[in-house]
Write an enzyme that holds these catalytic residues in place. Structure first.
Site, PDB file in Angstrom:
ATOM      1  N   GLY A  31      42.532 -62.836 -42.149  1.00 26.07           N
ATOM      2  CA  GLY A  31      41.651 -64.126 -42.661  1.00 26.07           C
ATOM      3  C   GLY A  31      41.052 -64.396 -41.441  1.00 26.07           C
ATOM      4  N   LEU A  33      38.125 -65.383 -41.306  1.00 26.59           N
ATOM      5  CA  LEU A  33      37.069 -64.196 -41.481  1.00 26.59           C
ATOM      6  C   LEU A  33      35.578 -64.652 -40.859  1.00 26.59           C
ATOM      7  CD1 LEU A  33      37.384 -63.187 -45.148  1.00 26.59           C
ATOM      8  CD2 LEU A  33      38.531 -62.391 -43.225  1.00 26.59           C
ATOM      9  N   HIS A  37      34.363 -58.967 -40.197  1.00 25.77           N
ATOM     10  CA  HIS A  37      35.041 -58.736 -41.630  1.00 25.77           C
ATOM     11  C   HIS A  37      33.768 -58.615 -42.602  1.00 25.77           C
ATOM     12  CE1 HIS A  37      38.208 -61.261 -39.547  1.00 25.77           C
ATOM     13  NE2 HIS A  37      38.912 -60.339 -39.941  1.00 25.77           N
ATOM     14  N   GLY A 147      38.323 -51.715 -38.797  1.00 22.92           N
ATOM     15  CA  GLY A 147      37.092 -51.819 -37.848  1.00 22.92           C
ATOM     16  C   GLY A 147      37.496 -50.926 -36.552  1.00 22.92           C
ATOM     17  N   SER A 185      35.810 -62.079 -33.150  1.00 26.73           N
ATOM     18  CA  SER A 185      37.327 -61.698 -33.553  1.00 26.73           C
ATOM     19  C   SER A 185      37.850 -63.171 -34.012  1.00 26.73           C
ATOM     20  CB  SER A 185      38.267 -61.279 -32.143  1.00 26.73           C
ATOM     21  OG  SER A 185      39.596 -61.897 -32.181  1.00 26.73           O
TER      22      SER A 185
END
Ligand code: AMP
Length: 281
Positions: A31, A33, A37, A147, A185
């Site tokens: 989460g 996000l 993402h 990722g 991030s």
């Protein structure tokens, strides 16, 4: 977009989709996000008829209780973002749903799991492997998306899939960066304005190191330069390594590896821990 909190109804929904010929892609996240993402969701949507995004801050992968406590949680915003980008299913389970009683299973990935993140975050990859295995068994995806930013995690999950014969393929998605190069991030949300500016030094160091290594400088000398550069910006360097990108053997010379060499870096900006990496070629 369907939202599930419980395993049973999610499995029933996905079984119906599968029975009607749908392929299923999974994007596991914790989460908070961001566009990084979103690029995983987009890759997943391109190759699968149903895109499932899990949102779960997994306690068993946090070796630092404070990090777990402070990890950003923005579920309502995440749901808006996922809807906007056409995600089909969100799975956001409780700890009880995922773990029930305290888990007794641990994973040991040998050398791959002992260096870099494995050295500085003991137990981290065991927790990651546990929760990812649970998600693979719950969702039974045809494809799963991870990722490049968490390269060691990707290498370890590839081992997990190979060894445990999970019936799926893993897909790697490039690291998405802010305009100044900082890898996106969820933890960037915790940086104040000054820290946010300083954090770019991780990316800049990787670029500097790439140039120096390609010009033939020794890894040890480059590590020293990176340390100086990072500390000058007020960050605390945890590691800078050049590794074989597949087995993650740490290299003393860039010519030592069997596979593409990759540079990996981790450091603290205040109490926020950030990582990044870059292939050398
Ligand atoms: P996280 O929510 O941080 O656990 O990340 C969930 C997934 O998103 C992982 O597979 C990460 O590697 C990936 N991811 C995180 N940041 C980025 C980024 N900047 N670009 C691409 N993928 C990312």
């Amino acid at each position: 977009m369907e939202i599930f909190r419980e395993i049973g109804p999610l499995k029933a929904f996905l079984k119906d989709k599968r029975d009607h010929g749908s392929s299923i892609g999974l994007v596991p996240t914790m989460g908070a996000l961001h566009q990084g993402h979103v690029s995983l969701i987009e890759a997943c949507k391109q190759q699968n008829s149903v895109t499932v995004c899990s949102i779960y801050v997994n306690p068993s992968q946090f070796n630092n209780p404070d990090d777990l406590l402070k990890y950003p949680r923005t579920l309502d915003q995440d749901i808006v973002l996922l809807k906007k980008f056409g995600c089909d299913v969100v799975f956001s389970p409780s700890n009880d749903e995922m773990y029930g009683e305290r888990s007794i299973i641990t994973f040991d990935f040998g050398a791959v799991g002992k260096v870099m993140e494995g050295e500085f975050r003991p137990g981290h990859f065991s927790g990651v492997a546990l929760v990812v295995s649970k998600f693979f068994n719950i969702v039974e995806p045809d494809r799963a998306y991870f990722g490049q930013k968490d390269w060691q995690q990707f290498a370890i999950i590839q081992k997990l899939v190979d060894e445990l014969k999970f019936n799926l393929t893993l897909h790697r998605v490039d690291t998405l960066r802010e305009h100044d190069g900082l890898a996106m991030s969820s933890r960037n949300l915790r940086l104040d304005e000054n820290q946010r500016r300083s954090a770019t030094v991780l990316y800049e160091s990787l670029n500097m190191a790439k140039d120096a290594l390609q010009a033939g400088h020794e890894i040890a000398a480059v590590r020293k330069q990176v340390l100086e550069k990072v500390e000058k910006q007020g960050l605390k360097l945890e590691y800078f390594e050049v590794a074989d990108s597949k087995n993650l053997n740490l290299l003393k010379s860039v010519k030592d590896g069997e596979n593409r060499p990759i540079m990996c870096i981790a450091g603290f900006v205040g109490d926020v821990r950030l990582i990044d990496n870059m292939f050398l070629d």
